[in-house]
Design a protein around this motif. Structure first.
Motif, PDB file in Angstrom:
ATOM      1  N   UNK A  44       0.856  -1.198   0.000  1.00  0.00           N
ATOM      2  CA  UNK A  44       0.000   0.000   0.000  1.00  0.00           C
ATOM      3  C   UNK A  44       0.898   1.256   0.000  1.00  0.00           C
ATOM      4  N   UNK A  45       0.345   2.337  -0.486  1.00  0.00           N
ATOM      5  CA  UNK A  45       1.081   3.613  -0.516  1.00  0.00           C
ATOM      6  C   UNK A  45       1.000   4.278   0.860  1.00  0.00           C
ATOM      7  N   UNK A  46       2.064   4.959   1.256  1.00  0.00           N
ATOM      8  CA  UNK A  46       2.010   5.753   2.485  1.00  0.00           C
ATOM      9  C   UNK A  46       2.322   7.208   2.134  1.00  0.00           C
ATOM     10  N   UNK A  78       5.917   7.111   0.454  1.00  0.00           N
ATOM     11  CA  UNK A  78       6.743   5.907   0.408  1.00  0.00           C
ATOM     12  C   UNK A  78       5.790   4.727   0.210  1.00  0.00           C
ATOM     13  N   UNK A  79       6.428   3.527   0.115  1.00  0.00           N
ATOM     14  CA  UNK A  79       5.618   2.314  -0.060  1.00  0.00           C
ATOM     15  C   UNK A  79       5.192   2.168  -1.517  1.00  0.00           C
ATOM     16  N   UNK A  85      12.284   6.975  -0.260  1.00  0.00           N
ATOM     17  CA  UNK A  85      11.341   7.979   0.238  1.00  0.00           C
ATOM     18  C   UNK A  85      11.342   9.133  -0.768  1.00  0.00           C
ATOM     19  N   UNK A  86      10.159   9.605  -1.112  1.00  0.00           N
ATOM     20  CA  UNK A  86      10.017  10.676  -2.107  1.00  0.00           C
ATOM     21  C   UNK A  86       9.381  11.895  -1.446  1.00  0.00           C
ATOM     22  N   UNK A  87       9.862  13.071  -1.810  1.00  0.00           N
ATOM     23  CA  UNK A  87       9.417  14.321  -1.189  1.00  0.00           C
ATOM     24  C   UNK A  87       8.385  15.009  -2.097  1.00  0.00           C
ATOM     25  N   UNK A  88       7.260  15.444  -1.497  1.00  0.00           N
ATOM     26  CA  UNK A  88       6.230  16.163  -2.252  1.00  0.00           C
ATOM     27  C   UNK A  88       6.797  17.478  -2.765  1.00  0.00           C
ATOM     28  N   UNK A  89       6.543  17.736  -4.057  1.00  0.00           N
ATOM     29  CA  UNK A  89       7.060  18.946  -4.685  1.00  0.00           C
ATOM     30  C   UNK A  89       5.916  19.843  -5.146  1.00  0.00           C
ATOM     31  N   UNK A  90       4.947  19.278  -5.874  1.00  0.00           N
ATOM     32  CA  UNK A  90       3.828  20.086  -6.366  1.00  0.00           C
ATOM     33  C   UNK A  90       2.730  19.159  -6.844  1.00  0.00           C
ATOM     34  N   UNK A  91       1.533  19.725  -7.037  1.00  0.00           N
ATOM     35  CA  UNK A  91       0.519  18.977  -7.778  1.00  0.00           C
ATOM     36  C   UNK A  91      -0.128  19.912  -8.797  1.00  0.00           C
ATOM     37  N   UNK A  92      -0.656  19.344  -9.853  1.00  0.00           N
ATOM     38  CA  UNK A  92      -1.278  20.097 -10.947  1.00  0.00           C
ATOM     39  C   UNK A  92      -2.281  19.172 -11.635  1.00  0.00           C
ATOM     40  N   UNK A  93      -2.971  19.728 -12.626  1.00  0.00           N
ATOM     41  CA  UNK A  93      -4.001  18.939 -13.327  1.00  0.00           C
ATOM     42  C   UNK A  93      -3.812  19.079 -14.837  1.00  0.00           C
ATOM     43  N   UNK A  94      -4.483  18.194 -15.575  1.00  0.00           N
ATOM     44  CA  UNK A  94      -4.626  18.295 -17.030  1.00  0.00           C
ATOM     45  C   UNK A  94      -6.119  18.122 -17.314  1.00  0.00           C
ATOM     46  N   UNK A  95      -6.679  18.915 -18.249  1.00  0.00           N
ATOM     47  CA  UNK A  95      -8.116  18.831 -18.493  1.00  0.00           C
ATOM     48  C   UNK A  95      -8.450  19.218 -19.928  1.00  0.00           C
ATOM     49  N   UNK A  96      -9.695  18.962 -20.344  1.00  0.00           N
ATOM     50  CA  UNK A  96     -10.134  19.231 -21.714  1.00  0.00           C
ATOM     51  C   UNK A  96     -11.024  20.466 -21.781  1.00  0.00           C
ATOM     52  N   UNK A 140       8.374  10.294  -8.576  1.00  0.00           N
ATOM     53  CA  UNK A 140       7.190   9.434  -8.425  1.00  0.00           C
ATOM     54  C   UNK A 140       5.985  10.353  -8.562  1.00  0.00           C
ATOM     55  N   UNK A 141       5.089  10.042  -9.498  1.00  0.00           N
ATOM     56  CA  UNK A 141       3.900  10.871  -9.704  1.00  0.00           C
ATOM     57  C   UNK A 141       2.663  10.007  -9.511  1.00  0.00           C
ATOM     58  N   UNK A 142       1.769  10.462  -8.609  1.00  0.00           N
ATOM     59  CA  UNK A 142       0.476   9.794  -8.420  1.00  0.00           C
ATOM     60  C   UNK A 142      -0.501  10.425  -9.410  1.00  0.00           C
ATOM     61  N   UNK A 143      -1.161   9.600 -10.197  1.00  0.00           N
ATOM     62  CA  UNK A 143      -2.201  10.081 -11.118  1.00  0.00           C
ATOM     63  C   UNK A 143      -3.575   9.686 -10.583  1.00  0.00           C
ATOM     64  N   UNK A 144      -4.491  10.659 -10.573  1.00  0.00           N
ATOM     65  CA  UNK A 144      -5.865  10.387 -10.123  1.00  0.00           C
ATOM     66  C   UNK A 144      -6.820  10.922 -11.186  1.00  0.00           C
ATOM     67  N   UNK A 145      -7.730  10.073 -11.656  1.00  0.00           N
ATOM     68  CA  UNK A 145      -8.716  10.517 -12.649  1.00  0.00           C
ATOM     69  C   UNK A 145      -9.840  11.295 -11.974  1.00  0.00           C
TER      70      UNK A 145
END
Ligand SMILES: NS(=O)(=O)c1ccc(Cc2ccc([N+](=O)[O-])cc2)cc1
Ligand SMILES: [Zn+2]
Length: 261
Positions: A44-46, A78-79, A85-96, A140-145
């Protein structure tokens, strides 16, 4: 986060087949569910994010980025498929421009109206984002729809701040936002594969972790994304920030693993 890197001005072209060294690990891809391989060793992701590391929202002319202070290990991932261990840097989106398309990854060719990317860099191996971006196991990039449905209460605080960053190059202070509120309730089920950044420099440094479960946002919330502009305040012709996704890339023999059977 230190990815405040003003990407080159060729944004309409960045969807093009830019020559990339090697180029056999490009993203995004179509995830063919029946060809993904269940890997019981996937954990599982942590995700442990400190909302106080949230700093600002920036319209960089491609998307809007919510950037975090990544000078310490206060917000980490992590996980999952990750050894380090990966450090959070930013989040953004892509859209139509419409709800019919907008995501970068697809699942059995299914498109979603938008996709969230939560970007982290390997702080066990590297000391700066810029270093990690050039390395095989650097990001490491988490993608969420995103699907259109009920209003996402956690997203609303971000949506309310977007008019302040309507034009390319604008920045607004933004504090105390925990990106974990944008993750689906089930983060144990995901696909993972090795790929690249989907915007220049398209470096093949990313371990992608694409969530099986989507989140819901309202039509009106997505409409505010579409009210942003690719162009800066000085430019005569204003261009709506829509369709800021890259087309799917060839799999080139890669295996997509799943954390669920
Ligand atoms: N869409 S995505 O693959 O998640 C993605 C994630 C982060 C970034 C930000 C970025 C990543 C790297 C660079 N760089 O090294 O010049 C500049 C900006 C760009 C794209
Ligand atoms: Zn992205």
């Amino acid at each position: 986060c230190s990815s405040r890197y003003v990407l080159s001005q060729m944004h309409p072209m960045w969807q093009g087949p830019l020559a990339v060294p090697g180029g056999d690990r490009q993203s995004p891809i179509d995830i063919v569910v029946r060809k993904s391989v269940f890997d019981p060793a996937l954990k599982p992701l942590t995700a442990e994010y400190d909302p106080h590391t949230c700093q600002q929202i920036w319209n960089n002319g491609y998307s809007f980025l919510v950037e975090y202070d990544d000078t310490t290990d206060k917000s980490t991932l992590k996980g999952g498929p990750l050894k380090d261990k990966f450090r959070l840097c930013q989040f953004h989106f892509h859209w139509g421009e419409s709800n019919a398309w907008g995501s970068e990854h697809t699942v059995d060719r299914r498109l979603f109206p938008a996709e969230l990317h939560i970007v982290h860099w390997n702080s066990d191996k590297y000391s700066l984002f810029e270093e990690a971006v050039m390395e095989d196991n650097g990001l490491a990039v988490i993608g969420v729809f995103l699907k259109v449905g009920k209003r996402h209460e956690g997203l609303q605080k971000l949506v309310d701040a977007l008019p302040a960053v309507r034009h390319k190059g604008s920045v607004v202070e933004f504090n105390r936002f925990d990106p974990a509120c944008l993750l689906p309730s089930n983060t144990d089920d995901y696909w993972t594969y090795h790929g690249s950044l989907t915007t220049p420099p398209l470096t093949e440094a990313v371990t992608w972790i694409v969530m099986k479960q989507h989140i819901e946002v309202s039509h009106d919330q997505l409409a505010v994304f579409r009210s942003l502009l690719f162009t800066s305040a000085e430019e005569e012709v204003q261009k709506s920030m829509v369709n800021n996704f890259r087309v799917q890339q060839p799999l080139r023999g890669r295996t997509v693993r799943s954390s669920f059977s």
